[in-house]
Design an enzyme around this catalytic site. Structure first.
Site: not given
Lengths: 209, 209
Positions: A99-102, A149
């Site tokens: 998720v996200c910048t993961g 995202a």
């Protein structure tokens, strides 16, 4: 079905808790929050700690891996123990997700080279530095790798995954169970919808952190 | 601006973390998670603990109170120390909010008598037993009391509140900051949209817990 959520200092809470809230409701699911060291892990605001019940070294396999993002990603991608653990664990998962910048952590583990993936809209270049191609889709599936995202997109990702794992009926039951009938009071959830002035407000605040 | 999220055993994680993720991004916001006893508090699945950094007795006032729900609400509404704390704290808040069945705790504290309010769709009668009238709206504002529907509705509630507290521009910046441009893969987030067969699946599972 074992789900592992991998935590690290300065992660973003909703990145982790959104998917947890969905995936923990799958029949037979068992979720474990894990980090390099077991114990409380502070989120990016400093005002919330989530407990890692297990050390990563004790988790040798899982069916679903969830890697959240957050400002802590910048340190996490150069944390060799974490990145090596992600690479080794991925080899045995049914699904590896971020998720996200993961997704940068998946990238650092060498999992995204040549693939489409997504991240927070403010970190596209960082994602692409790992050989991935950024997609504007909210949830991007490439084989068993599913990236979402920014932040709240983990809920949509996990519902998509729930449908793939347990079927659409069960995924819909989870959706109404968490009453996920989103009605944001504003229509400003993407860069395009928010417009440049609002986006500048976000970037100014991120820089000041 | 002090935000307090009041935790109790067996709460639902997303009820608390959704509003936290939004409200913690307000300029000048300071968030504290609190519970009767400071320390880790287990959520309804048992597989996640969130740390209460403060004991309720140490929190004598706040600007925004967030009360999550979850299966633990049934014990929380008869926990006199918690309910009395909610009533006393509410007297000094600018905003008192709940997510999901957290509204039952507001009800037990005597705050909803004669007001419209909302809760998880499966607990309408319990909410109305406190003198409230259930509304099908996702976010219900009555003066300084704002209640949200089930689980994920806390995000919409907090964005609404962010707009009221800090203005629409800032609330939109938070929305795009968490990339809240929801795109659920299914359209089954409400009882009406999910239909009776899916709803029965949820209720069967809730009963078996």
């Amino acid at each position: 079905m074992q789900v592992v959520v991998a935590l690290f200092d300065c992660f973003t809470a909703l990145d982790a808790v959104g998917p947890y809230e969905v995936l923990s409701r799958l029949p037979g699911a068992s979720v474990v929050f894990a980090a390099t060291t077991a114990g409380p892990v502070r989120t990016d605001t400093g005002s919330l700690a989530i407990v890692a019940d297990a050390a990563l070294s004790k988790v040798t396999s899982c069916d679903v891996l969830v890697v959240p993002g957050g400002p802590g990603t910048r340190a996490a991608v150069i944390d060799k123990a974490l990145v090596d653990w992600v690479a080794a664990t991925h080899a045995k998962t049914a699904w590896t997700t971020s998720v996200c910048t993961g997704s940068e952590i998946l990238g650092a583990a060498g999992l995204l080279n040549g693939l489409e993936a997504t991240t927070h809209w403010s970190r596209v270049a960082a994602l692409e530095s790992y050989g991935a191609t950024y997609s504007e889709r909210r949830v991007v599936q490439q084989g068993k790798i599913v990236t979402a995202a920014g932040v709240s997109a983990g809920i949509d990702m996990a519902l998509t995954l729930a449908g793939l794992i347990a079927g659409i009926e069960r995924a819909k039951a989870i959706q109404v169970g968490i009453e996920y009938d989103p009605q944001p009071p504003f229509d400003a959830g993407s860069v395009t919808k928010a417009g440049p002035e609002i986006v500048d407000l976000v970037l100014a605040r991120a820089t000041s952190r």
